[in-house]
Design a protein around this motif. Structure first.
Motif, PDB file in Angstrom:
ATOM      1  N   GLN A 162       0.852  -1.191   0.000  1.00 26.30           N
ATOM      2  CA  GLN A 162       0.000   0.000   0.000  1.00 26.30           C
ATOM      3  C   GLN A 162       0.887   1.240   0.000  1.00 26.30           C
ATOM      4  O   GLN A 162       1.822   1.346   0.808  1.00 26.30           O
ATOM      5  CB  GLN A 162      -0.906   0.014   1.232  1.00 26.30           C
ATOM      6  N   THR A 163       0.569   2.168  -0.877  1.00 27.12           N
ATOM      7  CA  THR A 163       1.359   3.405  -0.946  1.00 27.12           C
ATOM      8  C   THR A 163       0.583   4.637  -0.511  1.00 27.12           C
ATOM      9  O   THR A 163       1.154   5.715  -0.378  1.00 27.12           O
ATOM     10  CB  THR A 163       1.867   3.622  -2.374  1.00 27.12           C
ATOM     11  N   GLY A 164      -0.720   4.490  -0.289  1.00 27.75           N
ATOM     12  CA  GLY A 164      -1.534   5.631   0.122  1.00 27.75           C
ATOM     13  C   GLY A 164      -2.890   5.171   0.608  1.00 27.75           C
ATOM     14  O   GLY A 164      -3.140   3.974   0.808  1.00 27.75           O
ATOM     15  N   GLY A 165      -3.783   6.144   0.822  1.00 23.33           N
ATOM     16  CA  GLY A 165      -5.121   5.829   1.290  1.00 23.33           C
ATOM     17  C   GLY A 165      -5.218   5.801   2.809  1.00 23.33           C
ATOM     18  O   GLY A 165      -4.224   5.977   3.529  1.00 23.33           O
ATOM     19  N   ILE A 166      -6.431   5.574   3.293  1.00 24.49           N
ATOM     20  CA  ILE A 166      -6.684   5.512   4.736  1.00 24.49           C
ATOM     21  C   ILE A 166      -6.611   4.060   5.188  1.00 24.49           C
ATOM     22  O   ILE A 166      -7.276   3.194   4.628  1.00 24.49           O
ATOM     23  CB  ILE A 166      -8.058   6.110   5.076  1.00 24.49           C
ATOM     24  N   HIS A 167      -5.807   3.811   6.217  1.00 25.86           N
ATOM     25  CA  HIS A 167      -5.637   2.452   6.740  1.00 25.86           C
ATOM     26  C   HIS A 167      -5.678   2.476   8.268  1.00 25.86           C
ATOM     27  O   HIS A 167      -5.359   3.491   8.898  1.00 25.86           O
ATOM     28  CB  HIS A 167      -4.310   1.854   6.271  1.00 25.86           C
ATOM     29  N   THR A 168      -6.092   1.345   8.836  1.00 25.30           N
ATOM     30  CA  THR A 168      -6.203   1.242  10.288  1.00 25.30           C
ATOM     31  C   THR A 168      -5.440   0.026  10.799  1.00 25.30           C
ATOM     32  O   THR A 168      -5.459  -1.043  10.179  1.00 25.30           O
ATOM     33  CB  THR A 168      -7.674   1.114  10.743  1.00 25.30           C
ATOM     34  N   PHE A 169      -4.777   0.215  11.920  1.00 20.98           N
ATOM     35  CA  PHE A 169      -4.094  -0.869  12.626  1.00 20.98           C
ATOM     36  C   PHE A 169      -4.712  -0.910  14.027  1.00 20.98           C
ATOM     37  O   PHE A 169      -4.679   0.089  14.747  1.00 20.98           O
ATOM     38  CB  PHE A 169      -2.593  -0.588  12.712  1.00 20.98           C
ATOM     39  N   GLN A 170      -5.296  -2.058  14.395  1.00 21.95           N
ATOM     40  CA  GLN A 170      -6.064  -2.122  15.633  1.00 21.95           C
ATOM     41  C   GLN A 170      -5.604  -3.262  16.536  1.00 21.95           C
ATOM     42  O   GLN A 170      -5.042  -4.258  16.072  1.00 21.95           O
ATOM     43  CB  GLN A 170      -7.552  -2.298  15.337  1.00 21.95           C
ATOM     44  N   ARG A 171      -5.889  -3.081  17.804  1.00 29.00           N
ATOM     45  CA  ARG A 171      -5.611  -4.117  18.802  1.00 29.00           C
ATOM     46  C   ARG A 171      -6.773  -4.204  19.779  1.00 29.00           C
ATOM     47  O   ARG A 171      -7.318  -3.180  20.194  1.00 29.00           O
ATOM     48  CB  ARG A 171      -4.332  -3.807  19.565  1.00 29.00           C
ATOM     49  N   MET A 172      -7.167  -5.412  20.115  1.00 27.97           N
ATOM     50  CA  MET A 172      -8.179  -5.641  21.145  1.00 27.97           C
ATOM     51  C   MET A 172      -7.638  -6.704  22.100  1.00 27.97           C
ATOM     52  O   MET A 172      -7.284  -7.801  21.669  1.00 27.97           O
ATOM     53  CB  MET A 172      -9.501  -6.112  20.540  1.00 27.97           C
ATOM     54  N   TYR A 173      -7.554  -6.363  23.384  1.00 29.28           N
ATOM     55  CA  TYR A 173      -7.066  -7.340  24.353  1.00 29.28           C
ATOM     56  C   TYR A 173      -7.812  -7.162  25.667  1.00 29.28           C
ATOM     57  O   TYR A 173      -8.413  -6.110  25.940  1.00 29.28           O
ATOM     58  CB  TYR A 173      -5.558  -7.207  24.562  1.00 29.28           C
ATOM     59  N   GLY A 174      -7.785  -8.200  26.494  1.00 25.93           N
ATOM     60  CA  GLY A 174      -8.448  -8.108  27.783  1.00 25.93           C
ATOM     61  C   GLY A 174      -8.696  -9.481  28.382  1.00 25.93           C
ATOM     62  O   GLY A 174      -8.099 -10.478  27.976  1.00 25.93           O
ATOM     63  N   CYS A 175      -9.588  -9.531  29.346  1.00 27.40           N
ATOM     64  CA  CYS A 175      -9.860 -10.765  30.065  1.00 27.40           C
ATOM     65  C   CYS A 175     -11.315 -10.793  30.499  1.00 27.40           C
ATOM     66  O   CYS A 175     -12.021  -9.775  30.442  1.00 27.40           O
ATOM     67  CB  CYS A 175      -8.949 -10.897  31.284  1.00 27.40           C
ATOM     68  N   GLU A 176     -11.742 -11.959  30.981  1.00 27.95           N
ATOM     69  CA  GLU A 176     -13.139 -12.158  31.344  1.00 27.95           C
ATOM     70  C   GLU A 176     -13.239 -13.143  32.498  1.00 27.95           C
ATOM     71  O   GLU A 176     -12.480 -14.115  32.560  1.00 27.95           O
ATOM     72  CB  GLU A 176     -13.896 -12.682  30.123  1.00 27.95           C
ATOM     73  N   ILE A 177     -14.169 -12.878  33.412  1.00 28.07           N
ATOM     74  CA  ILE A 177     -14.473 -13.799  34.503  1.00 28.07           C
ATOM     75  C   ILE A 177     -15.880 -14.326  34.278  1.00 28.07           C
ATOM     76  O   ILE A 177     -16.840 -13.561  34.229  1.00 28.07           O
ATOM     77  CB  ILE A 177     -14.396 -13.103  35.881  1.00 28.07           C
ATOM     78  N   LEU A 178     -15.986 -15.641  34.134  1.00 27.39           N
ATOM     79  CA  LEU A 178     -17.278 -16.260  33.887  1.00 27.39           C
ATOM     80  C   LEU A 178     -18.001 -16.552  35.192  1.00 27.39           C
ATOM     81  O   LEU A 178     -17.425 -16.465  36.279  1.00 27.39           O
ATOM     82  CB  LEU A 178     -17.094 -17.550  33.082  1.00 27.39           C
ATOM     83  N   ASP A 179     -19.284 -16.913  35.072  1.00 29.86           N
ATOM     84  CA  ASP A 179     -20.096 -17.188  36.248  1.00 29.86           C
ATOM     85  C   ASP A 179     -19.539 -18.315  37.105  1.00 29.86           C
ATOM     86  O   ASP A 179     -19.676 -18.313  38.325  1.00 29.86           O
ATOM     87  CB  ASP A 179     -21.535 -17.538  35.832  1.00 29.86           C
ATOM     88  N   ASP A 180     -18.924 -19.311  36.473  1.00 30.15           N
ATOM     89  CA  ASP A 180     -18.406 -20.456  37.224  1.00 30.15           C
ATOM     90  C   ASP A 180     -17.031 -20.198  37.818  1.00 30.15           C
ATOM     91  O   ASP A 180     -16.411 -21.103  38.387  1.00 30.15           O
ATOM     92  CB  ASP A 180     -18.366 -21.711  36.340  1.00 30.15           C
ATOM     93  N   GLY A 181     -16.528 -18.953  37.675  1.00 34.32           N
ATOM     94  CA  GLY A 181     -15.240 -18.595  38.260  1.00 34.32           C
ATOM     95  C   GLY A 181     -14.061 -18.782  37.342  1.00 34.32           C
ATOM     96  O   GLY A 181     -12.950 -18.323  37.655  1.00 34.32           O
TER      97      GLY A 181
END
Length: 347
Positions: free
Chosen positions: A101-120
């Motif tokens: 890619q030499t031009g244009g609009i581009h996005t670089f993304q990150r999603m991270y995290g954690c979760e606690i379920l009902d059963d622990g």
């Protein structure tokens, strides 16, 4: 566009009976009309933090978040995110080069995290995206990176060799993230408390349109389905989960049916605020006249008929007498009535 993308990521993959801590980072090519780097932190579905390259500081998005964390916390987070901002700018240039890619609009993304379920039990995730598609993700149990695109193999090989970073990433997702999630949930307990939905299931006057309405619920994760004889109807329509003015949500699911359908129609709702799924059956008599009203109408019709018959008979009899009594005048009468944060590396 970025707001809708974050919302789509937020609404996917989170079970109704859990607590989660998630962070979204977005880097954008310059001159796109939006900040070049933005982050947002969420506990469940409440945004708790926000950072942008324009403001240059990490800011609280909830009053309870601002009150529970002191100035040192916000200063430390600001410094960390300023470092991420520079890393994301480099990663955009690397990704553009590797994807030709030499031009244009581009996005670089990150999603991270954690979760606690009902059963622990707990889960953790860390994944990156390029222009809205999956780029590379971390398998914390094996401490390796997985990529679905050929040009991501260079990054995978580089990150797989960085055992110190991978070990730290695994430790963050399994321990540090969970500890902070518990702190945030305790601090915002009153705001994060689930609110059960109020549910109604009705049919239109012609009986062709069924509507199941769930409103007043929090958090926004909910499952509303319409069933016919216990089987889910797939042809239902919904405009999605919409916000109410009092920080709760609503959803309406509709379906078209034949008015003569004799099947049992029901609406099933699952939500964190409910101890068990709520099922409402459509009352087949809801759109018809109640029996007691029909009985009253029949009685009134009979009475009116009797009165009319008596009146006719009386007039005929009176007519016989009027011929011989021209001075007869009937008496005139009147009847008047009344009537609801984690670390990252360059690609």
């Amino acid at each position: 566009m970025l707001h809708l993308l974050l919302l789509a990521l937020l609404c996917g993959g989170v079970s109704a009976g859990s607590h989660s801590l998630r962070y979204f980072y977005t880097g954008v090519t310059p001159e796109s009309g939006v900040p070049e780097f933005m982050t947002a932190g969420f506990v469940d579905e409440e945004q708790i933090t926000y950072y942008s390259s324009v403001v240059g500081r990490d800011k609280p998005r909830q009053q309870w978040m601002a009150e529970s964390q002191g100035p040192d916390y916000w200063e430390q987070q600001t410094q960390i995110l300023q470092g991420h901002e520079q890393t994301f700018k480099s990663n955009i240039q690397i990704a553009m080069k590797r994807t030709n890619q030499t031009g244009g609009i581009h996005t670089f993304q990150r999603m991270y995290g954690c979760e606690i379920l009902d059963d622990g039990t707990t889960t953790g995730f860390d994944q990156f995206g390029w222009d809205g598609s999956d780029f590379i993700s971390f398998k914390k149990d094996e401490m390796v990176w997985v990529t679905p695109v050929p040009w991501g193999q260079i990054t995978k090989a580089k990150w797989d060799r960085d055992m110190a970073w991978n070990q730290g990433n695994k430790g963050y997702l399994e321990q540090i993230c969970i500890e902070w999630l518990k702190k945030y949930v305790k601090a915002g307990e009153s705001n994060l408390k689930p609110n059960p939905p109020e549910v109604s299931f009705t049919a239109s006057k012609d009986g062709r349109r069924l509507s199941c309405v769930a409103t007043g619920f929090y958090p926004q994760s909910i499952d509303v389905t319409i069933l016919r004889d216990g089987r889910t109807l797939e042809e239902t329509h919904s405009q999605g989960i919409l916000p109410n003015h009092e920080n709760t949500y609503q959803q309406t699911r509709t379906v078209m049916v034949e008015p003569t359908d004799q099947a049992k129609l029901s609406c099933r709702v699952e939500h964190r605020g409910l101890l068990e799924p709520l099922v409402l059956f459509l009352d087949s008599k809801s759109n018809s006249t109640p029996i007691w009203i029909i009985a009253v109408i029949v009685v009134l019709v009979i009475l009116v008929s009797v009165i009319i018959a008596v009146g006719v008979a009386y007039k005929k009899k009176a007519g016989c007498f009027s011929a011989g009594n021209k001075g007869y005048n009937p008496t005139k009468t009147s009847d008047k009535g009344e009537s609801s944060s984690n670390s990252s590396a360059t690609a």
